[in-house]
Design an enzyme around this catalytic site. Structure first.
Site, short mmCIF file in Angstrom:
data_model
loop_
_atom_site.label_atom_id
_atom_site.label_comp_id
_atom_site.label_asym_id
_atom_site.label_seq_id
_atom_site.Cartn_x
_atom_site.Cartn_y
_atom_site.Cartn_z
N PRO A 195 4.93 -0.33 -2.31
CA PRO A 195 5.25 -1.02 -3.57
C PRO A 195 6.72 -0.86 -3.98
CG PRO A 195 3.10 -0.02 -3.78
CD PRO A 195 3.70 0.46 -2.46
N ILE B 68 0.84 -1.19 0.00
CA ILE B 68 0.00 0.00 0.00
C ILE B 68 0.88 1.25 0.00
CG2 ILE B 68 -1.79 1.26 1.29
CD1 ILE B 68 -2.43 -1.53 2.62
N CYS B 69 0.47 2.26 -0.74
CA CYS B 69 1.05 3.60 -0.77
C CYS B 69 2.53 3.58 -1.14
CB CYS B 69 0.79 4.31 0.55
SG CYS B 69 0.98 6.10 0.44
N ALA B 70 3.44 3.77 -0.20
CA ALA B 70 4.87 3.80 -0.50
C ALA B 70 5.50 2.41 -0.54
CB ALA B 70 5.60 4.66 0.54
N TYR C 156 2.82 5.80 -4.02
CA TYR C 156 2.92 7.21 -3.62
C TYR C 156 4.38 7.53 -3.41
CZ TYR C 156 2.68 11.46 -0.94
OH TYR C 156 2.87 12.74 -0.51
#
Length: 127
Positions: free
Chosen positions: A110, A106-108, A127
């Site tokens: 990956p 999730i978000c950062a 993100y």
């Protein structure tokens, strides 16, 4: 019953981790929160301490560790970077991926999957 792990590293995004745990448990999935530190208490990105169910070291000591259907990485900084620095987490993700089971970030987070080459040829948002 389906089983999932949500890894917690210092600096994790609290909403991404705990919201995920909450929704999965409500859906009948057995979720284990796993601290990647040697302590079960992990500090979130907004200085909220959370007690994980176990540590990665304790989980890995089980001779016949049960297979998990999903391994999940919440984002947050520096949580995602701390996950990325954990060789044990990366080995677990690679094994899970090779066995065709779910890896999610999730978000950062990956960035961890991308660094392992698990996003090649796939669409992903980070993100």
């Amino acid at each position: 019953m389906k089983k999932a792990i949500v890894f917690l590293a210092n600096g994790f995004e609290e909403m991404e981790a705990l919201g995920t745990v909450d929704i999965l448990r409500r859906g009948g999935i057995e979720v284990t929160t796993v601290s990647i530190t040697t302590n079960t208490v992990v500090m979130g990105a907004h200085n909220i301490p959370v007690t994980a169910d176990t540590t990665l070291d304790n989980l890995c000591q089980g001779i016949n560790s049960p297979a998990y259907d999903a391994l999940i990485l919440p984002g947050g900084m520096p949580g995602a970077s701390n996950l990325n620095d954990s060789e044990a987490v990366k080995e677990a993700l690679l094994g899970q991926y090779r066995e065709g089971r779910i890896v999610a970030a999730i978000c950062a987070a990956p960035m961890v999957l991308g660094g392992l080459g698990l996003l090649k040829g796939r669409n992903a948002t980070c993100y």
